[in-house]
Design a protein around this motif. Structure first.
Motif, PDB file in Angstrom:
ATOM      1  N   PRO A 104      34.489  22.804  29.772  1.00  0.00           N
ATOM      2  CA  PRO A 104      35.089  23.527  30.900  1.00  0.00           C
ATOM      3  C   PRO A 104      34.234  24.705  31.369  1.00  0.00           C
ATOM      4  N   LEU A 105      34.481  25.113  32.610  1.00  0.00           N
ATOM      5  CA  LEU A 105      33.699  26.182  33.244  1.00  0.00           C
ATOM      6  C   LEU A 105      33.643  27.470  32.428  1.00  0.00           C
ATOM      7  N   TYR A 106      34.718  27.763  31.700  1.00  0.00           N
ATOM      8  CA  TYR A 106      34.753  29.080  31.055  1.00  0.00           C
ATOM      9  C   TYR A 106      33.703  29.233  29.949  1.00  0.00           C
ATOM     10  N   PHE A 107      33.040  28.136  29.570  1.00  0.00           N
ATOM     11  CA  PHE A 107      31.884  28.244  28.675  1.00  0.00           C
ATOM     12  C   PHE A 107      30.865  29.224  29.267  1.00  0.00           C
ATOM     13  N   LEU A 108      30.606  29.084  30.563  1.00  0.00           N
ATOM     14  CA  LEU A 108      29.661  29.979  31.239  1.00  0.00           C
ATOM     15  C   LEU A 108      30.190  31.402  31.286  1.00  0.00           C
ATOM     16  N   TYR A 109      31.483  31.551  31.539  1.00  0.00           N
ATOM     17  CA  TYR A 109      32.061  32.883  31.689  1.00  0.00           C
ATOM     18  C   TYR A 109      32.010  33.657  30.372  1.00  0.00           C
ATOM     19  N   LYS A 110      32.248  32.955  29.266  1.00  0.00           N
ATOM     20  CA  LYS A 110      32.149  33.594  27.954  1.00  0.00           C
ATOM     21  C   LYS A 110      30.745  34.162  27.728  1.00  0.00           C
ATOM     22  N   ILE A 111      29.764  33.322  27.996  1.00  0.00           N
ATOM     23  CA  ILE A 111      28.389  33.716  27.675  1.00  0.00           C
ATOM     24  C   ILE A 111      27.896  34.808  28.620  1.00  0.00           C
ATOM     25  N   PHE A 112      28.213  34.709  29.904  1.00  0.00           N
ATOM     26  CA  PHE A 112      27.807  35.787  30.803  1.00  0.00           C
ATOM     27  C   PHE A 112      28.537  37.094  30.473  1.00  0.00           C
ATOM     28  N   TYR A 341      33.847  40.676  19.577  1.00  0.00           N
ATOM     29  CA  TYR A 341      33.996  39.242  19.804  1.00  0.00           C
ATOM     30  C   TYR A 341      34.660  39.023  21.156  1.00  0.00           C
ATOM     31  N   ILE A 342      34.041  38.189  21.983  1.00  0.00           N
ATOM     32  CA  ILE A 342      34.544  37.881  23.318  1.00  0.00           C
ATOM     33  C   ILE A 342      35.147  36.479  23.306  1.00  0.00           C
ATOM     34  N   GLY A 343      36.395  36.373  23.716  1.00  0.00           N
ATOM     35  CA  GLY A 343      37.042  35.062  23.720  1.00  0.00           C
ATOM     36  C   GLY A 343      38.203  35.016  24.681  1.00  0.00           C
ATOM     37  N   GLY A 344      38.806  33.844  24.787  1.00  0.00           N
ATOM     38  CA  GLY A 344      39.961  33.661  25.648  1.00  0.00           C
ATOM     39  C   GLY A 344      41.226  34.206  25.019  1.00  0.00           C
ATOM     40  N   LEU A 370      38.812  40.366  25.899  1.00  0.00           N
ATOM     41  CA  LEU A 370      39.214  39.184  26.658  1.00  0.00           C
ATOM     42  C   LEU A 370      38.088  38.831  27.615  1.00  0.00           C
ATOM     43  N   ARG A 371      37.610  37.601  27.515  1.00  0.00           N
ATOM     44  CA  ARG A 371      36.466  37.183  28.338  1.00  0.00           C
ATOM     45  C   ARG A 371      36.790  37.262  29.819  1.00  0.00           C
ATOM     46  N   ASN A 372      35.749  37.343  30.631  1.00  0.00           N
ATOM     47  CA  ASN A 372      35.932  37.243  32.080  1.00  0.00           C
ATOM     48  C   ASN A 372      36.511  35.885  32.453  1.00  0.00           C
ATOM     49  N   SER A 373      37.426  35.891  33.398  1.00  0.00           N
ATOM     50  CA  SER A 373      37.942  34.662  33.998  1.00  0.00           C
ATOM     51  C   SER A 373      37.621  34.698  35.476  1.00  0.00           C
ATOM     52  N   VAL A 374      37.371  33.521  36.059  1.00  0.00           N
ATOM     53  CA  VAL A 374      36.900  33.464  37.440  1.00  0.00           C
ATOM     54  C   VAL A 374      37.626  32.365  38.210  1.00  0.00           C
ATOM     55  N   GLN A 375      37.981  32.683  39.442  1.00  0.00           N
ATOM     56  CA  GLN A 375      38.408  31.669  40.416  1.00  0.00           C
ATOM     57  C   GLN A 375      37.352  31.619  41.504  1.00  0.00           C
ATOM     58  N   VAL A 376      36.713  30.466  41.641  1.00  0.00           N
ATOM     59  CA  VAL A 376      35.686  30.299  42.671  1.00  0.00           C
ATOM     60  C   VAL A 376      36.348  29.795  43.952  1.00  0.00           C
ATOM     61  N   ILE A 377      35.992  30.423  45.070  1.00  0.00           N
ATOM     62  CA  ILE A 377      36.513  30.015  46.380  1.00  0.00           C
ATOM     63  C   ILE A 377      35.334  29.816  47.325  1.00  0.00           C
ATOM     64  N   SER A 378      35.267  28.655  47.932  1.00  0.00           N
ATOM     65  CA  SER A 378      34.192  28.399  48.888  1.00  0.00           C
ATOM     66  C   SER A 378      34.493  29.101  50.208  1.00  0.00           C
ATOM     67  N   GLU A 379      33.487  29.212  51.038  1.00  0.00           N
ATOM     68  CA  GLU A 379      33.655  29.839  52.353  1.00  0.00           C
ATOM     69  C   GLU A 379      34.712  29.087  53.178  1.00  0.00           C
ATOM     70  N   LYS A 519      32.094  41.671  35.228  1.00  0.00           N
ATOM     71  CA  LYS A 519      32.110  43.021  34.660  1.00  0.00           C
ATOM     72  C   LYS A 519      33.075  43.039  33.479  1.00  0.00           C
ATOM     73  N   PRO A 520      32.583  42.791  32.269  1.00  0.00           N
ATOM     74  CA  PRO A 520      33.472  42.597  31.119  1.00  0.00           C
ATOM     75  C   PRO A 520      34.433  43.746  30.837  1.00  0.00           C
ATOM     76  N   LEU A 521      33.966  44.991  30.963  1.00  0.00           N
ATOM     77  CA  LEU A 521      34.807  46.127  30.581  1.00  0.00           C
ATOM     78  C   LEU A 521      35.799  46.538  31.666  1.00  0.00           C
ATOM     79  N   GLN A 522      35.771  45.883  32.822  1.00  0.00           N
ATOM     80  CA  GLN A 522      36.788  46.170  33.841  1.00  0.00           C
ATOM     81  C   GLN A 522      38.134  45.573  33.465  1.00  0.00           C
ATOM     82  N   LEU A 523      38.114  44.585  32.575  1.00  0.00           N
ATOM     83  CA  LEU A 523      39.340  43.955  32.075  1.00  0.00           C
ATOM     84  C   LEU A 523      40.214  43.449  33.215  1.00  0.00           C
ATOM     85  N   GLU A 524      39.575  42.763  34.165  1.00  0.00           N
ATOM     86  CA  GLU A 524      40.309  42.201  35.298  1.00  0.00           C
ATOM     87  C   GLU A 524      39.826  40.779  35.591  1.00  0.00           C
TER      88      GLU A 524
END
Length: 530
Positions: A104-112, A341-344, A370-379, A519-524
Motif C-alpha cells: 500500500p501507498l503508506y509504505f512511502l509515507y512511513k519512509i518519507f 519509532y514512526i508507524g500507523g 504517528l506517521r504522515n498520512s496523505v490524500q492525493v487529489i488530481s487537478e 511534515k512529521p512533527l505537525q501531527l496533521e
C-alpha cells in the motif's frame, strides 16, 4: 502542487487511542515516555546516549556493511552508514512488511516521515546526527498479508507455498507476476521505469529480503535511507541476553499483561502477549516456543529442549530465536541508537502496551510518532470538488452523511426535522404536567405516545431525504463517484492503492512532492493536490 493540512481527528479514520495520544490526554500519558516535539527529542537524546554502548554501535555498523554487500550504495546512504559509527549519531526508525512491490501507498509515507524528521532534527540539534532507518520485517510469516498489491482496481497476486520467514522466501515464480503487471502498465517512460524496478528487484535477486532491499534502496537512496534486516546472526547475538531472560522469566508476558489491565479500561487492546513471546526460526518454519512442565517445545515440530539445552541453543544458534510482535520492538531498540519509532495508528497502539516492559529490562522507551498520512487529489478531481462545493474535510465524511448534507444544501425544502422534534417535545411537556396530576398509567401512555410521534417524524424525515435524493440524482451520482475515486472501498486510499499508479502518471515528481510536503512533527493529515 498545493498542500493542505487538517487534523487527523477530522478524517474519521483514526482511533480514540490515537486521538487521545495526539491531544496528550492525561488518561494516556503514563503509557508513553517523551512526546514527539523538540523538547521530547532533547530528553530522548540524553536518555539514549547514556544507554547505548560503543560495542553495540560497532557490531551494528559492521552488520549493516555486510548486509549492503553486493548492493549499490548512494553517496548519501554511505555518508549515513559512516555517521552511524559516531557516538553522536542517532536513528529515526520505521518498519514495514515485505509487501510485494511495496504494497500500500503508506509504505512511502512511513519512509518519507523518517527521512524528513531526520533532516528536521539535524537542523534543530546541529551537534548530533540523525539517520533514517527502514526496518524490514523479514521474519514475519504472514504471507497472505504481503503477497499482493492493488493496481488500477486489480489485485496483482503472487501465489506460492507458504512457510517460514518471508525474507528467506525464494523469488521463484515472480516472473509470472511480472508478466501480468507489465501487461497493465503500457510502454510510457514511467511504465518502463516501473517494469525495470520490478524486474531488477524480483527477477535478479534470489530472496524476498534482497529484492525488497533493492527496491527500497532504488526509491530512497537519494535521501540516505539505511535499510536493516533483523534476521542477522551478529545482531541476534546482541539480543541474546534478552532472549534468555524471556525464556527464564517471561517478563514480557507479566509486564504487558499488567499494562493491558490498566489500558483496556478505556482503550482497545491491539495485541495480547503469550507466556513466551519468541518463535523458533528455521528455513521452512517459524513456530512458537512454549513451556510445558519444564520442557521448552517448538509448536508443530518434534523439537524440545530442557532449560539448560535451550539456553545453550541461544548461544550456539542465536539466529533461530525470532521475537514476535511483543518483543520485536525491544530487539529494535536494543540494537539501534534509536530515538523514535514512526508507524500507523494500529502499530502505535500496541507500542503503548510496552512501556512497562521496557522499563523492566532497562531499555529507553522510544518516542512514538504517528506517521504522515496523505490524500492525493488530481487537478481534475480538485475542480470537481470545487464545483460540488465539497470541502477538504467533507471528503472524509461517511458517504450517507455527505450526500445528506449536500442534498440538503441544494434543496429548497427544510429536510432536517430538528425544529419540529423540539416543538413536538415541548407540546408533550405540557401533557406530562397534566399527566402528573392523574396517575402513573396516564403518564406512561403520554411517554409512549411521545416516542411514537418522534419515531414517526424520523421516518418521515428519512423518506423526505430519500425522495429529495432521487430528485437530485445527478448531484448524488457525481458526489458518489468523486468520493469513491478518492476513498476506494470507503477507506483511505493509502491503504488500498500502490505507489505505481501515481508513479505511472507523475513519475519522479510524485516522490519529490511527497518529500517536500510531509511534515512529521505537525501531527496533521496531509492533502496533496497535484
Amino acid at each position: 502542487m498545493k498542500v493542505t493540512q487538517i487534523p487527523f481527528q477530522k478524517t474519521g479514520f483514526f482511533s480514540k487511542t490515537m486521538h487521545h495520544y495526539l491531544e496528550r490526554n492525561k488518561q494516556l500519558q503514563s503509557f508513553y515516555n517523551n512526546f514527539p516535539n523538540i523538547d521530547g527529542f532533547k530528553n530522548q537524546i540524553e536518555e539514549k546516549q547514556q544507554n547505548y554502548t560503543k560495542e553495540t554501535r560497532s557490531i551494528l555498523v559492521e552488520s549493516l556493511k555486510n548486509q549492503y554487500h553486493n548492493f549499490s550504495i548512494s553517496e548519501k546512504t554511505q555518508q549515513n552508514l559512516d555517521l552511524l559509527e559516531k557516538e553522536n549519531t542517532f536513528t529515526i526508525t520505521t518498519g514495514h512488511q515485505l509487501n510485494l512491490f511495496t504494497g500500500p501507498l503508506y509504505f512511502l509515507y512511513k519512509i518519507f516521515s523518517a527521512i524528513n524528521l531526520s533532516e528536521e532534527l539535524s537542523i534543530k540539534f546541529p551537534k548530533q546526527n540523525f539517520v533514517p532507518i527502514y526496518w524490514m520485517a523479514t521474519e514475519d510469516h504472514d504471507f497472505d498479508e504481503i503477497n499482493y498489491f492493488n493496481f488500477d482496481e486489480k489485485k496483482v497476486t503472487w501465489n506460492r507455498k507458504d512457510g517460514g520467514a518471508v525474507g528467506r522466501f525464494s523469488t521463484y515464480g515472480l516472473q509470472d507476476v511480472f508478466n501480468v503487471f507489465a501487461h497493465h502498465l503500457g510502454n510510457s517512460k514511467n511504465a518502463n521505469y516501473l517494469k525495470e524496478l520490478f524486474s531488477k528487484g524480483y527477477l535478479q535477486h534470489k530472496n524476498l529480503s534482497d529484492a525488497t532491499r533493492f527496491i527500497a534502496n532504488e526509491l530512497f537512496a537519494t535521501y540516505g535511507l539505511v535499510i536493516i534486516d533483523g534476521d542477522d546472526t551478529e545482531l541476534k547475538k546482541l539480543f541474546s541476553p534478552y532472549v534468555k531472560d524471556e525464556l527464564q522469566n517471561q517478563y514480557s508476558y507479566k509486564e504487558v499483561s499488567k499494562t493491558i489491565a490498566a489500558l483496556e479500561k478505556s482503550y482497545k487492546i491491539q495485541v495480547n502477549p503469550r507466556e513466551i513471546n519468541l518463535f523458533y526460526l528455521d528455513d521452512d518454519f517459524r513456530e512458537r516456543i512454549t513451556l510445558e512442565d519444564g520442557i521448552y517445545k517448538v509448536n508443530e515440530t518434534d523439537l524440545q529442549f530442557t532449560k539448560e539445552e535451550i539456553l545453550l541453543e541461544v548461544d550456539k544458534n542465536p539466529q533461530a530465536f525470532s521475537p514476535n510482535v511483543i518483543m520485536r520492538p525491544l530487539y529494535q531498540e536494543v540494537i539501534l541508537p534509536n530515538l523514535c519509532y514512526i508507524g500507523g495508528g494500529g502499530e502505535q497502539a500496541y507500542w503503548l502496551q510496552l512501556k512497562n516492559y521496557f522499563n523492566k529490562v532497562t531499555i529507553p522507551f522510544p518516542i512514538l510518532l504517528l506517521r504522515n498520512s496523505v490524500q492525493v487529489i488530481s487537478e481534475k478531481q480538485a475542480k470537481k470538488l470545487e464545483k460540488l462545493d465539497i470541502t477538504k474535510e467533507d471528503i472524509f465524511l461517511n458517504q450517507h452523511k455527505l450526500l445528506s448534507k449536500k442534498v440538503a444544501e441544494n434543496s429548497n425544502l427544510e429536510l432536517n426535522f430538528s425544529k419540529r422534534k423540539v416543538f413536538l417535545k415541548n407540546q408533550f411537556l405540557e401533557l406530562k404536567e397534566v399527566a402528573k396530576q392523574t396517575d402513573i398509567t396516564f403518564l406512561n401512555a403520554v411517554n409512549a405516545q411521545e416516542r411514537k410521534q418522534l419515531k414517526g417524524l424520523e421516518k418521515l424525515e428519512k423518506r423526505l431525504l430519500k425522495a429529495e435524493k432521487r430528485k437530485q440524482k445527478d448531484l448524488v451520482d457525481r458526489i458518489t463517484k468523486i468520493q469513491n475515486e478518492l476513498l476506494p472501498n470507503q477507506s483511505l486510499e493509502e491503504r488500498q492503492r500502490n505507489f505505481s499508479e501515481y508513479y505511472l502518471e507523475y513519475g519522479e515528481d510524485f516522490l519529490k512532492a511527497l518529500k517536500k510536503s510531509l511534515k512529521p512533527l505537525q501531527l496533521e493529515f496531509t492533502i496533496l493536490e497535484l
